[in-house]
Design a protein around this motif. Structure first.
Motif, PDB file in Angstrom:
ATOM      1  N   PHE A 166       5.581   0.162  12.743  1.00 28.35           N
ATOM      2  CA  PHE A 166       4.613  -0.108  11.679  1.00 28.35           C
ATOM      3  C   PHE A 166       5.371  -0.271  10.368  1.00 28.35           C
ATOM      4  O   PHE A 166       6.527   0.131  10.255  1.00 28.35           O
ATOM      5  CB  PHE A 166       3.568   0.999  11.554  1.00 28.35           C
ATOM      6  N   TYR A 167       4.725  -0.886   9.413  1.00 30.99           N
ATOM      7  CA  TYR A 167       5.392  -1.089   8.131  1.00 30.99           C
ATOM      8  C   TYR A 167       4.519  -0.582   6.988  1.00 30.99           C
ATOM      9  O   TYR A 167       3.289  -0.603   7.077  1.00 30.99           O
ATOM     10  CB  TYR A 167       5.725  -2.569   7.916  1.00 30.99           C
ATOM     11  N   PRO A 168       5.159  -0.124   5.926  1.00 31.85           N
ATOM     12  CA  PRO A 168       4.408   0.405   4.779  1.00 31.85           C
ATOM     13  C   PRO A 168       3.917  -0.725   3.879  1.00 31.85           C
ATOM     14  O   PRO A 168       4.303  -1.876   4.039  1.00 31.85           O
ATOM     15  CB  PRO A 168       5.447   1.265   4.065  1.00 31.85           C
ATOM     16  N   LYS A 169       3.072  -0.371   2.933  1.00 28.97           N
ATOM     17  CA  LYS A 169       2.681  -1.313   1.889  1.00 28.97           C
ATOM     18  C   LYS A 169       3.709  -1.208   0.770  1.00 28.97           C
ATOM     19  O   LYS A 169       4.480  -0.256   0.715  1.00 28.97           O
ATOM     20  CB  LYS A 169       1.272  -0.981   1.383  1.00 28.97           C
ATOM     21  N   THR A 170       3.715  -2.192  -0.111  1.00 31.89           N
ATOM     22  CA  THR A 170       4.718  -2.207  -1.179  1.00 31.89           C
ATOM     23  C   THR A 170       4.052  -2.317  -2.546  1.00 31.89           C
ATOM     24  O   THR A 170       2.948  -2.842  -2.684  1.00 31.89           O
ATOM     25  CB  THR A 170       5.686  -3.385  -1.005  1.00 31.89           C
ATOM     26  N   ALA A 171       4.744  -1.800  -3.541  1.00 31.38           N
ATOM     27  CA  ALA A 171       4.251  -1.870  -4.916  1.00 31.38           C
ATOM     28  C   ALA A 171       5.437  -1.730  -5.863  1.00 31.38           C
ATOM     29  O   ALA A 171       6.521  -1.278  -5.472  1.00 31.38           O
ATOM     30  CB  ALA A 171       3.224  -0.769  -5.180  1.00 31.38           C
ATOM     31  N   VAL A 172       5.235  -2.138  -7.107  1.00 31.74           N
ATOM     32  CA  VAL A 172       6.246  -1.973  -8.154  1.00 31.74           C
ATOM     33  C   VAL A 172       5.651  -1.037  -9.195  1.00 31.74           C
ATOM     34  O   VAL A 172       4.531  -1.246  -9.661  1.00 31.74           O
ATOM     35  CB  VAL A 172       6.612  -3.319  -8.807  1.00 31.74           C
ATOM     36  N   ARG A 173       6.389   0.014  -9.536  1.00 32.67           N
ATOM     37  CA  ARG A 173       5.887   0.984 -10.505  1.00 32.67           C
ATOM     38  C   ARG A 173       7.002   1.389 -11.458  1.00 32.67           C
ATOM     39  O   ARG A 173       8.000   1.975 -11.033  1.00 32.67           O
ATOM     40  CB  ARG A 173       5.343   2.217  -9.791  1.00 32.67           C
ATOM     41  N   GLY A 174       6.832   1.065 -12.730  1.00 33.16           N
ATOM     42  CA  GLY A 174       7.813   1.445 -13.741  1.00 33.16           C
ATOM     43  C   GLY A 174       9.212   0.949 -13.437  1.00 33.16           C
ATOM     44  O   GLY A 174      10.197   1.648 -13.691  1.00 33.16           O
ATOM     45  N   GLY A 175       9.323  -0.232 -12.867  1.00 29.26           N
ATOM     46  CA  GLY A 175      10.627  -0.775 -12.532  1.00 29.26           C
ATOM     47  C   GLY A 175      11.148  -0.326 -11.186  1.00 29.26           C
ATOM     48  O   GLY A 175      12.169  -0.825 -10.706  1.00 29.26           O
ATOM     49  N   GLY A 176      10.458   0.624 -10.539  1.00 22.62           N
ATOM     50  CA  GLY A 176      10.869   1.103  -9.226  1.00 22.62           C
ATOM     51  C   GLY A 176      10.150   0.359  -8.112  1.00 22.62           C
ATOM     52  O   GLY A 176       9.043  -0.152  -8.295  1.00 22.62           O
ATOM     53  N   GLN A 177      10.794   0.274  -6.976  1.00 25.08           N
ATOM     54  CA  GLN A 177      10.205  -0.350  -5.793  1.00 25.08           C
ATOM     55  C   GLN A 177       9.625   0.755  -4.907  1.00 25.08           C
ATOM     56  O   GLN A 177      10.341   1.672  -4.510  1.00 25.08           O
ATOM     57  CB  GLN A 177      11.269  -1.131  -5.023  1.00 25.08           C
TER      58      GLN A 177
END
Length: 304
Positions: A166-177
């Motif tokens: 399975f794979y996670p979802k992705t997001a960008v937060r404060g310059g972090g992945q």
């Protein structure tokens, strides 16, 4: 100070010190790619986990035979900070992962380091210990892994898909992945994979408790709705019977309807099933409902 759910999960993961050097390397690789800072300028790892703080020096000695230049006191409270500033140590560490301290610009997951199955597990353990967190399941289901390297996030995403299915979802937060999971079963599976079965069980127990509570609430709401319907129907029937009485019709009703009216007057809170059992002879619930509806129809006709 009480240990958070995330802290408890990390404490479990820390119990298994890699026995092979390749696994120690893989664990350190995951830690470094998801820690606070890993570059040719220095290494900085910050953690609040006492267990992780205790494990770090052992891992680095086993993987690189290197010690930290700055370490927290054994009984330090709050955040524990580990640093390596010696250029030779940094060069040794980067070379171990196929990087050149002088020319490497962008870090990535060097696949030979995580080629073996045992090394994949160790790598993801390091990832979780340095950049992971998991929410207390009593509050919600959320686990995330955070890195400052875009390529590392993308390649870890692929590694999780290949290793765990399975794979996670992705997001960008404060310059972090950020890689994150909100499915309770997947979080539980991931924690079990990392070697934290107690934390994984905590996720499943919380989910089962919530499902049970929701089921009970739905049943109570349903019972309340049914009770309201019974009360409303009884009130309509009693009102109809009063009208028939005021119009002088009640005393001249056929025996079956008269019996039904008397039963409802004597038992205003009884259900249809209970009223049906009071008839002589007892009748079915639909038959009782039919008699009461007939009384309502007669009352409506009487006031026209």
């Amino acid at each position: 100070m009480a240990v958070s759910f995330s802290g408890g999960a990390k404490a479990e993961v820390c119990k298994a010190l890699p026995q092979k050097r390749c696994c120690a390397l893989a664990a350190c690789f995951g830690i470094l790619l998801f820690c606070n800072s890993f570059s040719s300028n220095g290494i900085r790892i910050i953690t609040e986990s006492r267990e992780f703080s205790s494990l770090l020096p052992k891992l680095f000695r086993k993987a690189f035979n290197i010690s930290f230049d700055l370490m927290p006191e054994t009984d330090a409270q709050g955040k524990h900070i580990f640093q390596i500033t010696c250029s030779e140590k940094i060069k040794t560490i980067m070379n171990a992962f196929g990087f050149d301290a002088e020319s490497t610009v962008s870090l990535h997951v060097n696949l030979p380091v995580v080629e073996e199955s045992c090394c994949k597990v160790s790598f993801l353990r390091g990832v979780f210990l340095a950049g992971g967190s998991v929410t207390d399941p009593a509050k919600g289901y959320h686990m995330e892994l955070t890195t400052t390297h875009h390529s590392v996030a993308r390649e870890t995403y692929t590694l999780m898909e290949e290793t765990l299915g399975f794979y996670p979802k992705t997001a960008v937060r404060g310059g972090g992945q950020v890689l994150y999971i909100k499915n309770s079963e997947l979080i539980s599976d991931f924690l079990t994979f990392l070697g934290a079965p107690v934390a994984a069980m905590g996720i499943m127990e919380a989910r089962l408790e919530k499902e049970l509570n929701n089921k009970v609430n739905r049943r109570c709401n349903c019972d309340d709705a049914n009770t309201s319907k019974v009360v409303e129907a009884a009130q309509e029937q009693l009102s109809a019977i009063r009208i028939l009485k005021e119009q002088g019709i009640l005393g001249n009703l056929p025996k079956k309807l008269s019996q039904a009216a008397a039963a409802r007057l004597d038992h205003p809170e009884a259900s249809l099933t209970e009223l049906a059992a009071l008839m002589e002879p007892p009748i079915s619930k639909p038959a009782m409902n039919h008699r009461l509806k007939k009384l309502i129809e007669m009352a409506k006709e009487a006031v026209l």
